[in-house]
Design a protein around this motif. Structure first.
Motif, PDB file in Angstrom:
ATOM      1  N   ASP A 185      -4.773  53.853  27.995  1.00  0.00           N
ATOM      2  CA  ASP A 185      -5.160  52.703  26.925  1.00  0.00           C
ATOM      3  C   ASP A 185      -5.186  51.358  27.663  1.00  0.00           C
ATOM      4  O   ASP A 185      -5.251  50.463  27.008  1.00  0.00           O
ATOM      5  N   ARG A 186      -4.801  51.302  28.993  1.00  0.00           N
ATOM      6  CA  ARG A 186      -4.583  50.123  29.715  1.00  0.00           C
ATOM      7  C   ARG A 186      -3.584  49.203  28.885  1.00  0.00           C
ATOM      8  O   ARG A 186      -3.782  47.875  28.850  1.00  0.00           O
ATOM      9  N   HIS A 199      -9.655  61.846  32.750  1.00  0.00           N
ATOM     10  CA  HIS A 199     -10.430  61.232  31.639  1.00  0.00           C
ATOM     11  C   HIS A 199      -9.722  60.139  30.834  1.00  0.00           C
ATOM     12  O   HIS A 199      -8.297  60.325  30.968  1.00  0.00           O
ATOM     13  N   ALA A 200     -10.453  59.473  30.041  1.00  0.00           N
ATOM     14  CA  ALA A 200      -9.718  58.832  29.200  1.00  0.00           C
ATOM     15  C   ALA A 200      -8.507  59.354  28.406  1.00  0.00           C
ATOM     16  O   ALA A 200      -7.454  58.860  27.959  1.00  0.00           O
ATOM     17  N   ASN A 201      -8.772  60.635  28.052  1.00  0.00           N
ATOM     18  CA  ASN A 201      -7.709  61.496  27.283  1.00  0.00           C
ATOM     19  C   ASN A 201      -6.594  61.885  28.168  1.00  0.00           C
ATOM     20  O   ASN A 201      -5.726  62.898  27.550  1.00  0.00           O
ATOM     21  N   TYR A 214     -10.070  65.431  35.888  1.00  0.00           N
ATOM     22  CA  TYR A 214     -11.353  65.615  36.022  1.00  0.00           C
ATOM     23  C   TYR A 214     -11.611  66.371  37.160  1.00  0.00           C
ATOM     24  O   TYR A 214     -11.366  65.958  38.582  1.00  0.00           O
ATOM     25  N   GLY A 238     -18.245  57.968  33.531  1.00  0.00           N
ATOM     26  CA  GLY A 238     -17.696  56.509  33.302  1.00  0.00           C
ATOM     27  C   GLY A 238     -16.250  56.052  32.884  1.00  0.00           C
ATOM     28  O   GLY A 238     -15.744  55.355  33.248  1.00  0.00           O
ATOM     29  N   ASP A 239     -15.821  57.190  32.127  1.00  0.00           N
ATOM     30  CA  ASP A 239     -14.475  57.049  31.793  1.00  0.00           C
ATOM     31  C   ASP A 239     -13.489  57.331  32.857  1.00  0.00           C
ATOM     32  O   ASP A 239     -11.968  57.463  32.527  1.00  0.00           O
ATOM     33  N   THR A 285     -10.678  57.447  35.297  1.00  0.00           N
ATOM     34  CA  THR A 285      -9.777  56.364  35.910  1.00  0.00           C
ATOM     35  C   THR A 285      -8.838  57.235  36.986  1.00  0.00           C
ATOM     36  O   THR A 285      -8.748  58.447  36.794  1.00  0.00           O
ATOM     37  N   ASN A 314     -12.260  48.401  37.110  1.00  0.00           N
ATOM     38  CA  ASN A 314     -13.222  49.369  37.620  1.00  0.00           C
ATOM     39  C   ASN A 314     -12.937  50.230  38.828  1.00  0.00           C
ATOM     40  O   ASN A 314     -13.277  49.924  39.895  1.00  0.00           O
TER      41      ASN A 314
END
Ligand SMILES: [Zn+2]
Length: 497
Positions: free
Chosen positions: A303-304, A362-364, A368, A377-378, A380, A457
């Motif tokens: 969550d940065r 992934h964001a969760n 990946y 896109g998500d 990171t 990004n």
């Protein structure tokens, strides 16, 4: 000569071993470079490299991704061989079989994962060989904090020995994640590495500007292990674990090297690192004093969010010990003194550039492994997973002219090959553009080569790599990814079949 499969025409060819830096053709047959010279016989296929650099593909000694998405992002950064040496894997034979089954894009390989031997022996946990698996295993901290009993020590050494027998590229010592390991254990394992003639790859035990348990303390131990066991000790990410004491650390290491001790180093060109929130060095109550910066230097990747204080850290650790975080250890963007400190590790004579590339998540928070291109896109990771080598060549070589292009390329190719080749002869055919060497090549536009990934990004591929060949097969062609290409082969020591 007989016809080749592919000819790369009129590029500026760089071979750091022979100091060759001139316009030439490179001819390739069956995955091997067969000739470098002028007006070579036309092959069936050709690449016009006029105005472009033709370099050995970059060899990354420190890559945790080891997956399709990680390979693809590193391909655009010029990497053709990506090795997991700091953490390593266990069991080694099973890991290589899995990579072969999943069909890799880049050449791959791994060291023996000592820490996974510790986890299995001391806690009976079964975790996969990944940074995420190691993070999850901290739910039972015995492998982190405890000295192994004599029986446990025997079992750990035996597991590692089997890994070396199975062709592991050395022993990975992420000691900073298991600082409780005793010196009897480490010295015994270093003796084992010396007996097999393989290097060890260390993330030093401590991360601190101040004694006791300072980074300098840990480097001095590592130097002691090199001298007392004869093992080749390779220092991982010299930039991050040295903190503000890198000048002192460099002095100690170079004095040790001058006395003939087998010590090598690598660094990545960023002042921000990435790891799991449960990493032992965060838990120290004196963390701010020891780091030289506050809890705000830790940023949760999902969550940065920057951490506020120790209570916040401990809550994040108990919620998800495997959660990835960024650690802003040198503020190079705003602090010129910090930039000078980063230079010492990045330009260390004879040192390799290595990314410490992280998996894509992934964001969760889940890793990946998929086949989507471009990446979701998500997705990171850390900018170093996308841009280490192009950032180094752009910033240190092209913009700041700290060293010549040939010297810069040497740190990305020949030096990492030479670190491994005494124990892994296969590496003698990599990191060079010479007849008989593997056709692992990157063709790039030096004038426009640039990393694009930043901390906002991370999944933007670098720009400037026009062609990338792995074992003679095109992975990137005219700047486009060849989606079906899977030419990656194992880098592995000799083992009994
Ligand atoms: Zn590390």
């Amino acid at each position: 000569m007989s016809k080749c499969d592919l000819i790369i025409r009129r590029g500026r060819v760089l071979d750091p071993e022979t100091d060759f830096d001139d316009v030439a053709d490179v001819a390739i047959r069956n995955g091997t470079i067969v000739a470098v010279g002028d007006n070579l016989d036309a092959g069936a296929d050709s690449i016009d490299a006029q105005g472009l650099v033709v370099s050995p593909g970059f060899i990354d000694l420190h890559a945790h991704g080891q997956s399709t998405p990680a390979d693809r992002m590193q391909a655009f950064d010029g990497v053709t061989t990506t090795l997991e040496l700091e953490l390593g894997v266990l069991p080694v034979g099973r890991w290589y079989a899995e990579q072969q089954h999943s069909k890799r894009i880049l050449n791959y390989g791994a060291s023996v994962g000592w820490v996974f031997g510790r986890i299995a022996t001391m806690t009976m946990q079964q975790v996969d060989s990944s940074i995420d698996g190691m993070g999850r295993a901290t739910r039972d901290r015995r492998w982190v904090d405890n000295v192994a009993s004599p029986a446990e020590l025997d079992e750990i050494v035996e597991r590692v020995r089997v890994g070396l027998e199975e062709g592991g590229l050395g022993i990975g010592f992420p000691n900073g994640y298991a600082p409780g390991a005793g010196m009897k254990e480490l010295s015994q394992l270093c003796e084992l590495a010396a007996r097999f003639g393989t290097p060890t790859f260390t993330h030093i035990a401590y991360l601190s500007n101040v004694d006791p348990r300072s980074s300098i303390d840990a480097y001095t131990r590592l130097i002691g292990l090199a001298g007392s066991t004869g093992a080749h000790m390779h220092i991982c990410h010299f930039n991050s674990t040295s903190l503000h004491d890198v000048e002192r650390a460099a002095k100690l290491v170079s004095t040790a090297q001058a006395q003939g001790l087998k010590i090598t180093v690598e660094a990545y060109p960023y002042g921000t690192g990435s790891t799991v929130v449960s990493a032992e060095f965060f838990s120290d109550p004196d963390f701010p004093a020891r780091m030289g910066s506050d809890y705000e230097s830790i940023e949760l990747l999902a969550d940065r969010r920057r951490l506020r204080n120790r209570a916040d850290l401990m809550e994040a650790q108990s919620k998800d010990p495997g959660a990835l975080v960024l650690l802003h250890f040198l503020d190079v963007a705003v602090n010129p003194r910090h930039r000078d400190l980063l230079d010492i590790s990045v330009t260390y004579p004879g040192g390799a550039i290595a990314s410490d590339a992280m998996p894509w998540t992934h964001a969760n928070g889940t890793t990946y492994f998929g086949d989507e291109w471009p990446l979701p896109g998500d997705a990171t990771s850390h900018p170093r997973s996308s841009g280490t080598f192009s950032k180094f060549l752009r910033e240190w070589v092209r913009e700041r002219r700290v060293m010549s292009l040939l010297e810069g390329i040497r740190k990305c190719t020949l030096i990492p090959a030479q670190i491994l080749e005494p124990s892994t002869p296969q590496m003698r055919n990599k990191g060079r553009v010479q007849a008989g060497c593997d056709a692992d090549l990157v063709v790039f536009d030096f004038g426009s080569l640039t990393d694009r990934a930043d901390f906002q990004n991370m999944n933007l591929p670098s720009l400037g790599v026009k062609h990338l060949l792995v074992n003679g097969e095109r992975v990137i062609s005219d700047g486009e990814l060849a989606l079906a290409a899977r030419p990656g082969r194992p880098v592995r020591r000799k083992y009994a079949q």
